[in-house]
Design an enzyme around this catalytic site. Structure first.
Site, PDB file in Angstrom:
ATOM      1  N   GLU A  40       0.888  -1.175   0.000  1.00 56.73           N
ATOM      2  CA  GLU A  40       0.000   0.000   0.000  1.00 56.73           C
ATOM      3  C   GLU A  40       0.921   1.218   0.000  1.00 56.73           C
ATOM      4  O   GLU A  40       1.542   1.536   1.010  1.00 56.73           O
ATOM      5  CB  GLU A  40      -0.896  -0.020   1.238  1.00 56.73           C
ATOM      6  CG  GLU A  40      -1.790   1.208   1.348  1.00 56.73           C
ATOM      7  CD  GLU A  40      -2.486   1.281   2.708  1.00 56.73           C
ATOM      8  OE1 GLU A  40      -2.887   0.229   3.247  1.00 56.73           O
ATOM      9  OE2 GLU A  40      -2.598   2.407   3.236  1.00 56.73           O
ATOM     10  N   ARG A  44       1.805  10.151   0.477  1.00 57.85           N
ATOM     11  CA  ARG A  44       2.367  11.084   1.460  1.00 57.85           C
ATOM     12  C   ARG A  44       3.645  11.711   0.925  1.00 57.85           C
ATOM     13  O   ARG A  44       4.295  12.486   1.621  1.00 57.85           O
ATOM     14  CB  ARG A  44       2.678  10.349   2.769  1.00 57.85           C
ATOM     15  CG  ARG A  44       1.461   9.771   3.426  1.00 57.85           C
ATOM     16  CD  ARG A  44       1.806   9.065   4.717  1.00 57.85           C
ATOM     17  NE  ARG A  44       0.703   8.219   5.134  1.00 57.85           N
ATOM     18  CZ  ARG A  44       0.728   7.419   6.170  1.00 57.85           C
ATOM     19  NH1 ARG A  44       1.804   7.350   6.923  1.00 57.85           N
ATOM     20  NH2 ARG A  44      -0.310   6.666   6.459  1.00 57.85           N
ATOM     21  N   THR A  68      -3.491   6.673   1.851  1.00 57.29           N
ATOM     22  CA  THR A  68      -3.617   8.112   2.134  1.00 57.29           C
ATOM     23  C   THR A  68      -4.275   8.847   0.969  1.00 57.29           C
ATOM     24  O   THR A  68      -3.849   9.928   0.545  1.00 57.29           O
ATOM     25  CB  THR A  68      -2.248   8.749   2.498  1.00 57.29           C
ATOM     26  OG1 THR A  68      -1.489   7.828   3.307  1.00 57.29           O
ATOM     27  CG2 THR A  68      -2.445  10.012   3.320  1.00 57.29           C
ATOM     28  N   LYS A 128     -11.269  -0.083   6.784  1.00 61.92           N
ATOM     29  CA  LYS A 128     -10.038  -0.011   7.552  1.00 61.92           C
ATOM     30  C   LYS A 128     -10.395   0.454   8.965  1.00 61.92           C
ATOM     31  O   LYS A 128     -11.314   1.260   9.127  1.00 61.92           O
ATOM     32  CB  LYS A 128      -9.151   1.017   6.871  1.00 61.92           C
ATOM     33  CG  LYS A 128      -7.885   1.359   7.569  1.00 61.92           C
ATOM     34  CD  LYS A 128      -6.954   1.979   6.550  1.00 61.92           C
ATOM     35  CE  LYS A 128      -5.673   2.420   7.201  1.00 61.92           C
ATOM     36  NZ  LYS A 128      -4.599   2.493   6.209  1.00 61.92           N
TER      37      LYS A 128
HETATM   38  O1  LIG Z   1       0.006   6.200   9.452  1.00 62.55           O
HETATM   39  C1  LIG Z   1       0.096   5.045   9.752  1.00 62.55           C
HETATM   40  C2  LIG Z   1       0.379   3.999   8.780  1.00 62.55           C
HETATM   41  O2  LIG Z   1      -0.632   3.972   7.870  1.00 62.55           O
HETATM   42  C3  LIG Z   1       0.570   2.678   9.367  1.00 62.55           C
HETATM   43  O3  LIG Z   1       0.657   2.757  10.730  1.00 62.55           O
HETATM   44  P1  LIG Z   1       1.936   2.217  11.486  1.00 62.55           P
HETATM   45  O4  LIG Z   1       3.090   3.081  11.035  1.00 62.55           O
HETATM   46  O5  LIG Z   1       1.615   2.426  12.923  1.00 62.55           O
HETATM   47  O6  LIG Z   1       2.118   0.795  11.091  1.00 62.55           O
HETATM   48  C1  LIG Z   2      -3.271   5.612   7.407  1.00 61.36           C
HETATM   49  C2  LIG Z   2      -4.066   5.389   6.233  1.00 61.36           C
HETATM   50  O1  LIG Z   2      -5.103   4.863   6.272  1.00 61.36           O
HETATM   51  C3  LIG Z   2      -3.596   5.826   5.004  1.00 61.36           C
HETATM   52  O2  LIG Z   2      -2.629   6.569   5.032  1.00 61.36           O
HETATM   53  O3  LIG Z   2      -4.183   5.461   3.994  1.00 61.36           O
END
Ligand SMILES: O=C[C@H](O)COP(=O)(O)O
Ligand SMILES: CC(=O)C(=O)O
Length: 213
Positions: A40, A44, A68, A128
């Site tokens: 995924e 960002r 994101t 999610k």
């Molecule tokens: O922002 C969080 C990510 O989507 C995944 O979370 P994590 O870094 O705690 O595994």
């Molecule tokens: C954290 C999350 O769900 C995303 O960045 O897509």
């Protein structure tokens, strides 16, 4: 594609933040070689769309999601890049609508019964839970099973190699997302061996019969 079925087979989804699109293909091959052919790639960084496009084009067998996804413009960029599925941290009906029109499945984030019901009203059944540990952890996802037996979850946020097995034991958890397998620093440092080893460990954790043998 039956996304829920694919994710139930994979069980763990590496959440990726990639700064340089040149790292996308080596990273994708590393995950495939480790037996965890899914990523995924989060929107960002400015490199995200190009990274997705290269993975889709150059890494056969890799299931590539865009994470994101916060706006309709992000949906368009992810779909144009060829993303197989979309993920967002929250539930934005405009984003869901745009994904539906593009014919690409989306897994939006929820944290509460109200949000689950809003997602169900949009026709969604795979959601999610984000940020999973911070909003209530495993007791929360288990509590959602009784009122919402038709909803399954991909918890993400705060899950690690030490906790993922317990999450995966919950019947309403299809898969878990996490950044621990390929951190931003791992990718920037091109530590492919470390990523391969954490991805292989994730595969073992996701397969109880293998893990306990
Ligand atoms: O922002 C969080 C990510 O989507 C995944 O979370 P994590 O870094 O705690 O595994
Ligand atoms: C954290 C999350 O769900 C995303 O960045 O897509």
């Amino acid at each position: 594609m039956d996304l829920e079925k694919s994710l139930r087979g994979l069980r763990i989804v590496p959440v990726i933040e990639i700064a340089d699109a040149d790292d996308a293909v080596p990273l994708g091959h590393t995950l495939v070689e480790a037996g965890l052919p899914v990523a995924e790639v989060t929107f960002r960084t400015p490199a995200a769309a190009e990274a997705i496009a290269r993975m889709v084009r150059e890494v056969p067998g890799l299931l590539v999601g865009a994470g994101t996804v916060l706006s309709e413009a992000d949906v368009d960029a992810a779909v144009d890049a060829g993303a197989h599925f979309l993920v967002s941290p929250g539930l934005n009906p405009a984003v869901v609508g745009r994904s539906n029109r593009a014919g690409v499945p989306i897994i939006p984030g929820v944290t509460s019964p109200t949000e689950i019901e809003a997602a169900r009203a949009l026709g969604l059944r795979l959601l999610k839970l984000f940020p999973a540990e911070a909003v209530g952890g495993l007791p929360l996802v288990k509590a959602f099973a009784a009122p919402y037996p038709d909803v399954t979850f991909m918890p993400t946020g705060g899950i690690t190699a030490s906790t993922v097995e317990a999450w995966l034991d919950a019947p309403n958890v299809a898969a878990c997302g996490g950044s621990w397998i390929a951190t931003k620093a791992d990718i920037a440092g091109r530590r492919w061996d470390d990523i391969r080893s954490k991805a292989s460990q994730a595969v073992r954790l996701a397969s109880p019969s293998v893990a306990s043998s």
